[in-house]
Write an enzyme that holds these catalytic residues in place. Structure first.
Site, PDB file in Angstrom:
ATOM      1  N   PRO A   1       0.795  -1.240   0.000  1.00  0.00           N
ATOM      2  CA  PRO A   1       0.000   0.000   0.000  1.00  0.00           C
ATOM      3  C   PRO A   1       0.824   1.285   0.000  1.00  0.00           C
ATOM      4  O   PRO A   1       0.858   2.031   0.982  1.00  0.00           O
ATOM      5  CB  PRO A   1      -0.846  -0.142   1.266  1.00  0.00           C
ATOM      6  N   CYS A   2       1.453   1.573  -1.134  1.00  0.00           N
ATOM      7  CA  CYS A   2       2.281   2.773  -1.242  1.00  0.00           C
ATOM      8  C   CYS A   2       1.455   4.053  -1.052  1.00  0.00           C
ATOM      9  O   CYS A   2       2.012   5.104  -0.746  1.00  0.00           O
ATOM     10  CB  CYS A   2       3.014   2.803  -2.578  1.00  0.00           C
ATOM     11  N   HIS A   3       0.130   3.955  -1.189  1.00  0.00           N
ATOM     12  CA  HIS A   3      -0.714   5.129  -0.968  1.00  0.00           C
ATOM     13  C   HIS A   3      -0.709   5.555   0.498  1.00  0.00           C
ATOM     14  O   HIS A   3      -1.143   6.648   0.821  1.00  0.00           O
ATOM     15  CB  HIS A   3      -2.148   4.860  -1.452  1.00  0.00           C
TER      16      HIS A   3
END
Length: 192
Positions: free
Chosen positions: A138-140
């Site tokens: 989850p780079c967000h």
């Protein structure tokens, strides 16, 4: 199965793609403006991949991505990622990123500190930008200092970090980006 494979699948925000090989998932592609552009992006990234039925591992990833993009809480810990060809530093960034709880964030500098490399802010930012496992890793949930979240990775298509955080319930409608307004959530297309 020899080589790599991919499939395009329906989600609440449009047609996504996923590619895999014998060792696990190699990449996730969120929707571009049109499905053909999503396919082109996958072909550019994985030119040797052929469209086929998903393996059980790819199916588990697809089910998780579909659920996540509907706003559900998802655990991707059973999905195997192929880290072959991924820089060791990037792998370490992704391991930390995978442990960020839903609805929470870390900054690039906080990840650098956790890596014991407080001066590696730019390297962390570059690793996050290269993340081929969008949503699964989850780079967000990794933001610039000050919480700026409008960046898009090459695998994110036209979907911004802010939009993904909003789907997770972590953002407010007041924080929508221009692209989120111009590209409203599309209903899933019927199969076939």
């Amino acid at each position: 199965m020899l080589g790599r494979a991919y499939i395009i699948f329906d989600t609440a925000i449009g047609r996504c793609g996923i590619a895999w090989g014998q060792s696990g998932i190699v990449g996730v592609q969120l929707p571009e403006a049109r499905e053909i552009e999503t396919r082109r992006r996958l072909f550019k990234l994985y030119p040797e991949a052929r469209e086929t039925r998903p393996t059980p591992n790819a199916e588990a990833a697809i089910e998780g991505i579909v659920a996540f993009l509907r706003g559900e809480t998802v655990d991707f810990s059973d999905v195997t990622l192929d880290m072959g060809g991924i820089r060791v530093f990037d792998q370490r960034v992704y391991q930390i990123t995978q442990r960020i709880p839903r609805g929470e964030t870390l900054t690039y500098s906080e990840i650098a500190v956790r890596l014991g490399a407080s001066g590696a802010l730019r390297s962390v930012a570059q690793a996050v930008a290269r993340n081929p496992f969008v949503v699964i890793v989850p780079c967000h949930r990794v933001l610039e200092a000050g919480g700026y979240a409008d960046k898009m990775s090459p695998h994110g298509g036209l979907v911004s970090k802010r939009r993904l955080r909003s789907i997770e319930g972590a953002g407010s409608s007041a924080n929508k980006t221009l692209l989120d307004v111009l590209l409203p959530v599309a209903p899933p297309r019927p199969p076939g």
